[in-house]
Design a protein around this motif. Sequence first.
Motif, mmCIF file in Angstrom:
data_model
loop_
_atom_site.group_PDB
_atom_site.id
_atom_site.type_symbol
_atom_site.label_atom_id
_atom_site.label_comp_id
_atom_site.label_asym_id
_atom_site.label_seq_id
_atom_site.Cartn_x
_atom_site.Cartn_y
_atom_site.Cartn_z
ATOM 1 N N GLY A 255 0.809 -1.208 0.000
ATOM 2 C CA GLY A 255 0.000 0.000 0.000
ATOM 3 C C GLY A 255 0.846 1.263 0.000
ATOM 4 N N PRO A 256 0.217 2.404 -0.287
ATOM 5 C CA PRO A 256 0.933 3.684 -0.253
ATOM 6 C C PRO A 256 1.523 3.938 1.130
ATOM 7 C CG PRO A 256 -1.235 3.925 -1.268
ATOM 8 C CD PRO A 256 -1.212 2.566 -0.641
ATOM 9 N N THR A 257 2.798 4.310 1.152
ATOM 10 C CA THR A 257 3.510 4.467 2.419
ATOM 11 C C THR A 257 4.361 5.726 2.376
ATOM 12 O OG1 THR A 257 3.644 2.053 2.662
ATOM 13 C CG2 THR A 257 5.109 3.369 4.050
ATOM 14 N N TYR A 267 17.233 9.304 12.787
ATOM 15 C CA TYR A 267 16.493 8.057 12.923
ATOM 16 C C TYR A 267 16.137 7.407 11.585
ATOM 17 C CZ TYR A 267 15.880 8.188 17.999
ATOM 18 O OH TYR A 267 16.092 8.155 19.357
ATOM 19 N N ILE A 268 16.114 8.170 10.493
ATOM 20 C CA ILE A 268 15.962 7.584 9.161
ATOM 21 C C ILE A 268 17.169 8.032 8.350
ATOM 22 C CG2 ILE A 268 14.574 7.380 7.073
ATOM 23 C CD1 ILE A 268 12.125 8.180 8.633
ATOM 24 N N SER A 269 18.083 7.101 8.080
ATOM 25 C CA SER A 269 19.289 7.433 7.333
ATOM 26 C C SER A 269 19.280 6.715 5.990
ATOM 27 C CB SER A 269 20.536 7.043 8.126
ATOM 28 O OG SER A 269 20.716 5.634 8.110
ATOM 29 N N SER A 270 20.176 7.127 5.111
ATOM 30 C CA SER A 270 20.266 6.500 3.786
ATOM 31 C C SER A 270 20.619 5.019 3.890
ATOM 32 C CB SER A 270 21.289 7.236 2.928
ATOM 33 O OG SER A 270 22.569 7.229 3.556
ATOM 34 N N GLU A 271 21.249 4.625 4.979
ATOM 35 C CA GLU A 271 21.577 3.208 5.178
ATOM 36 C C GLU A 271 20.316 2.363 5.369
ATOM 37 O OE1 GLU A 271 24.247 2.981 8.436
ATOM 38 O OE2 GLU A 271 25.897 4.003 7.387
ATOM 39 N N ASP A 272 19.237 3.020 5.764
ATOM 40 C CA ASP A 272 17.982 2.306 5.996
ATOM 41 C C ASP A 272 17.159 2.131 4.718
ATOM 42 O OD1 ASP A 272 18.673 2.385 8.691
ATOM 43 O OD2 ASP A 272 17.496 4.204 9.058
ATOM 44 N N TYR A 273 17.490 2.864 3.665
ATOM 45 C CA TYR A 273 16.657 2.875 2.460
ATOM 46 C C TYR A 273 16.452 1.487 1.852
ATOM 47 C CZ TYR A 273 17.148 8.015 2.413
ATOM 48 O OH TYR A 273 17.133 9.357 2.723
ATOM 49 N N PRO A 274 17.497 0.646 1.735
ATOM 50 C CA PRO A 274 17.270 -0.678 1.136
ATOM 51 C C PRO A 274 16.229 -1.514 1.882
ATOM 52 C CG PRO A 274 19.604 -0.183 1.166
ATOM 53 C CD PRO A 274 18.938 0.890 1.985
ATOM 54 N N GLU A 275 16.266 -1.481 3.218
ATOM 55 C CA GLU A 275 15.297 -2.266 3.993
ATOM 56 C C GLU A 275 13.898 -1.663 3.865
ATOM 57 O OE1 GLU A 275 14.347 -5.512 6.716
ATOM 58 O OE2 GLU A 275 15.649 -5.073 5.015
ATOM 59 N N ILE A 276 13.809 -0.340 3.822
ATOM 60 C CA ILE A 276 12.519 0.308 3.596
ATOM 61 C C ILE A 276 11.945 -0.128 2.251
ATOM 62 C CG2 ILE A 276 11.398 2.530 3.130
ATOM 63 C CD1 ILE A 276 13.257 3.778 5.223
ATOM 64 N N GLN A 277 12.768 -0.100 1.222
ATOM 65 C CA GLN A 277 12.304 -0.450 -0.121
ATOM 66 C C GLN A 277 11.958 -1.928 -0.237
ATOM 67 O OE1 GLN A 277 15.598 1.036 -2.419
ATOM 68 N NE2 GLN A 277 14.917 3.178 -2.246
ATOM 69 N N CYS A 282 6.244 0.614 -2.179
ATOM 70 C CA CYS A 282 5.566 1.833 -2.631
ATOM 71 C C CYS A 282 5.858 3.021 -1.718
ATOM 72 C CB CYS A 282 4.054 1.603 -2.722
ATOM 73 S SG CYS A 282 3.582 0.343 -3.924
ATOM 74 N N ALA A 283 6.954 2.946 -0.978
ATOM 75 C CA ALA A 283 7.251 3.981 0.007
ATOM 76 C C ALA A 283 7.856 5.217 -0.633
ATOM 77 C CB ALA A 283 8.204 3.442 1.067
ATOM 78 N N ASP A 284 7.480 6.364 -0.094
ATOM 79 C CA ASP A 284 8.091 7.647 -0.395
ATOM 80 C C ASP A 284 8.752 8.135 0.889
ATOM 81 O OD1 ASP A 284 8.828 9.989 -1.645
ATOM 82 O OD2 ASP A 284 6.891 10.969 -1.334
#
Length: 313
Positions: A255-257, A267-277, A282-284
Amino acid sequence: MSVLCRMFTKGLFCGQPQWLSVGGSQYFCSGASRLDCVRRDSAANSTSPVSLTYDVFDGKGDSTPLVFLHGLFGSKSNFHSIAKSLVQRTGRKVLTVDARNHGKSMHTPVLTYEAMTNDLTHLLGQLRIGKCILIGHSMGGKVAMATALSQPSLVERLVVVDISPAPTSVRTNFRAYIEAMKEVKIATDIPRSTARRLAEDQLRKQVKEHSVRQFLLTNLVEQNGHYAWRVNLEAISNHMDDIMGFPEFNTTYEGPTLFLGGSSSAYISSEDYPEIQRLFPCADIQYIPDASHWIHADKPLDFISSIIRFLQS
């Protein structure tokens, strides 16, 4: 109305000025659940749901309701002003919820994301909410993510505020805060303003930031002249590794996130982006300028505008 359940030590009513430690063993019952204040039992490791206290801000529209989940040491009142504004601007119903061991919700020895997800699912079922938009900050953001990943049919959209699904690696002083709160001693039968000032004075050595002290002090409550912390410090302390971590999921939420971070927060770093994706394809990911970890307190108007834009996208 929640009931403060307290064990009194010998000599409490002997007429002498009394000092009580407000850390550790002070408990609340959820008024909504009407359950007895039974805290430690054979179900200590159970993830069975407990009834949560919540506030409802009714909108005139019939769109999917918004559900706000607070962070560690927070409560449902953290989002009251935000909720009122969103009701006015969107017409949606908004709920703010106290997590277990926080606010006026029931205390239990267990404080894991599995347990908190079960609590939320149970509450949505009780309220006959078949689908909602989850908005969670920090610890509440992890509960929201876990709910979306395990019960995706319940979540129409997801907003995660200044946290990621990666284990929290930001240096935190939470354990020091807990120890400082446990050490606070407040005299009985004194005005609330005096009690709050005394508690802040005692916290000052360990909790240097004024804003953090004020946030922690929202948990200092009074009943019949006695003061206590409404958060379950023992459960939080015992489950700090669980709170800082995040369960492993091999599922995804499609879903849209929106991941909404503070530009001054780590608390949200670029190192976290792969796990978020991986988990939320569908995350922004967006950041609010000049906002710390407590985005909704630092930049409430920007926070509200970001939520509304996301709802309309």
